[in-house]
Design a protein around this motif. Structure first.
Motif, PDB file in Angstrom:
ATOM      1  N   ALA A 190       1.107  -1.125   0.180  1.00  0.00           N
ATOM      2  CA  ALA A 190      -0.055  -0.132  -0.158  1.00  0.00           C
ATOM      3  C   ALA A 190       0.467   1.465   0.154  1.00  0.00           C
ATOM      4  O   ALA A 190       2.191   1.410   0.198  1.00  0.00           O
ATOM      5  CB  ALA A 190      -0.921   0.205   1.000  1.00  0.00           C
ATOM      6  N   GLU A 191       0.464   2.214  -0.365  1.00  0.00           N
ATOM      7  CA  GLU A 191       1.008   3.543   0.236  1.00  0.00           C
ATOM      8  C   GLU A 191       1.102   3.940   1.596  1.00  0.00           C
ATOM      9  O   GLU A 191      -0.296   4.568   2.033  1.00  0.00           O
ATOM     10  CB  GLU A 191       0.336   4.607  -1.312  1.00  0.00           C
ATOM     11  CG  GLU A 191       0.143   4.546  -2.389  1.00  0.00           C
ATOM     12  CD  GLU A 191      -1.247   5.368  -3.877  1.00  0.00           C
ATOM     13  OE1 GLU A 191      -0.323   6.510  -3.162  1.00  0.00           O
ATOM     14  OE2 GLU A 191      -1.535   5.485  -3.922  1.00  0.00           O
TER      15      GLU A 191
ATOM     16  N   GLU B 264      -9.693   9.944  -4.309  1.00  0.00           N
ATOM     17  CA  GLU B 264     -10.432   9.916  -4.408  1.00  0.00           C
ATOM     18  C   GLU B 264     -10.683   7.808  -5.150  1.00  0.00           C
ATOM     19  O   GLU B 264     -11.948   8.048  -4.893  1.00  0.00           O
ATOM     20  CB  GLU B 264     -11.402  10.231  -5.625  1.00  0.00           C
ATOM     21  CG  GLU B 264     -10.714  10.497  -6.996  1.00  0.00           C
ATOM     22  CD  GLU B 264     -11.135  12.140  -8.094  1.00  0.00           C
ATOM     23  OE1 GLU B 264     -12.303  12.371  -7.834  1.00  0.00           O
ATOM     24  OE2 GLU B 264     -10.834  11.769  -9.068  1.00  0.00           O
ATOM     25  N   ASP B 265      -9.645   7.279  -5.187  1.00  0.00           N
ATOM     26  CA  ASP B 265     -10.124   6.684  -6.186  1.00  0.00           C
ATOM     27  C   ASP B 265      -9.310   5.540  -5.210  1.00  0.00           C
ATOM     28  O   ASP B 265      -9.184   4.219  -5.444  1.00  0.00           O
ATOM     29  CB  ASP B 265      -9.492   6.158  -7.548  1.00  0.00           C
ATOM     30  CG  ASP B 265      -7.277   6.724  -7.206  1.00  0.00           C
ATOM     31  OD1 ASP B 265      -7.097   7.562  -6.768  1.00  0.00           O
ATOM     32  OD2 ASP B 265      -6.891   6.589  -8.047  1.00  0.00           O
ATOM     33  N   VAL B 266      -9.357   5.556  -3.913  1.00  0.00           N
ATOM     34  CA  VAL B 266      -8.925   4.938  -2.396  1.00  0.00           C
ATOM     35  C   VAL B 266      -9.771   3.457  -2.257  1.00  0.00           C
ATOM     36  O   VAL B 266     -10.485   3.483  -2.420  1.00  0.00           O
ATOM     37  CB  VAL B 266      -8.379   5.431  -1.181  1.00  0.00           C
ATOM     38  CG1 VAL B 266      -8.117   4.240  -0.568  1.00  0.00           C
ATOM     39  CG2 VAL B 266      -7.660   6.354  -1.395  1.00  0.00           C
ATOM     40  N   GLU B 267      -9.138   2.306  -2.883  1.00  0.00           N
ATOM     41  CA  GLU B 267     -10.060   0.973  -2.952  1.00  0.00           C
ATOM     42  C   GLU B 267     -10.116   1.253  -1.407  1.00  0.00           C
ATOM     43  O   GLU B 267     -10.935   0.368  -0.414  1.00  0.00           O
ATOM     44  CB  GLU B 267      -9.558  -0.096  -3.253  1.00  0.00           C
ATOM     45  CG  GLU B 267     -10.326  -0.997  -3.894  1.00  0.00           C
ATOM     46  CD  GLU B 267     -11.914  -1.151  -4.185  1.00  0.00           C
ATOM     47  OE1 GLU B 267     -12.382  -1.922  -4.573  1.00  0.00           O
ATOM     48  OE2 GLU B 267     -11.982  -0.327  -5.192  1.00  0.00           O
TER      49      GLU B 267
ATOM     50  N   ILE C  55     -13.425   8.095   2.416  1.00  0.00           N
ATOM     51  CA  ILE C  55     -13.273   8.525   1.032  1.00  0.00           C
ATOM     52  C   ILE C  55     -13.443   6.864   0.651  1.00  0.00           C
ATOM     53  O   ILE C  55     -13.618   6.596  -0.454  1.00  0.00           O
ATOM     54  CB  ILE C  55     -12.938   9.523   0.680  1.00  0.00           C
ATOM     55  CG1 ILE C  55     -13.206  10.228  -0.736  1.00  0.00           C
ATOM     56  CG2 ILE C  55     -11.357   8.671   0.563  1.00  0.00           C
ATOM     57  CD1 ILE C  55     -12.632  11.027  -1.436  1.00  0.00           C
ATOM     58  N   CYS C  56     -12.652   6.802   1.303  1.00  0.00           N
ATOM     59  CA  CYS C  56     -12.722   5.077   0.452  1.00  0.00           C
ATOM     60  C   CYS C  56     -13.647   3.884   0.184  1.00  0.00           C
ATOM     61  O   CYS C  56     -14.592   4.570   1.620  1.00  0.00           O
ATOM     62  CB  CYS C  56     -11.695   3.897   1.444  1.00  0.00           C
ATOM     63  SG  CYS C  56     -11.329   3.849   3.497  1.00  0.00           S
TER      64      CYS C  56
END
Length: 193
Positions: free
Chosen positions: A82-83, A95-98, A129-130
């Motif tokens: 992961a980052e 916005e695109d964090v799964e 937001i994930c």
């Protein structure tokens, strides 16, 4: 004197005096906290797994979620999957964090909540937001009630924190429950022994 000032003056004149907070004595049992936490967290929609090592968490996450999608974590131990350095990025780029993987400071058995202070959040928006949220709760940091949780967190220095319990949910007038309505669609909790 304006109407607003008249109202505020009347309120100030009728303000009750300071009172001491009541003494709260709730019978507390420290037995079976992990089981109680697991039972409640599962009942409110979370998946709960007892694990011994971080490698067990990584393996289970790879089973449940696609490693090809964007994962972020505040824990350096997850740097290989992961980052982990997102503290300085523009929050709009998240916005695109799964999947977000974060560590709780403590868990609360009575309601299945996990306390996450800002030190454990690379960005405040991440757990909300994930698409999916994974929280790691140390087994020895589960307390019986929110009263004990507040006693522990009261002396801590933090500007922000959140008790998180279950995936987001809502129910309409017809009593139709929807998970993942305005936040993470799922919550996976790992109780780390």
């Amino acid at each position: 004197m304006s109407s607003r000032e008249k109202i505020l003056t009347a309120i100030r004149a009728n303000k009750p005096g300071q009172r001491e907070l009541p003494e709260v004595n709730i019978p507390v049992s420290y037995e079976g906290l992990v089981e109680k936490f697991t039972q409640i967290a599962t009942a409110i929609g979370a998946q709960v797994f007892a694990v011994d090592r971080i490698t067990d968490i990584k393996a289970k996450l790879a089973e449940i979620f696609s490693p090809s999608k964007r994962w972020v974590s505040s824990m350096v131990e997850f740097g290989d999957v992961a980052e982990t350095s997102i503290a300085e990025v523009d929050p709009h780029t998240l916005e695109d964090v799964e999947l977000s993987i974060i560590e709780a400071v403590l868990g609360v058995a009575e309601n299945g909540a996990s306390w996450i202070p800002e030190q454990n959040l690379p960005q405040r928006i991440v757990p909300f937001i994930c698409q999916h949220l994974a929280i790691i709760v140390p087994a020895n940091k589960i307390v019986p009630t929110l009263h004990q949780a507040y006693e522990i967190t009261a002396g801590s220095e933090y500007g922000y924190g959140a008790f998180i319990a279950g995936p987001s949910k809502t129910a309409d007038i017809e009593q139709s429950l929807v998970l993942g309505a305005h936040g993470p669609r799922s919550l996976t909790i790992f109780i780390l022994s």
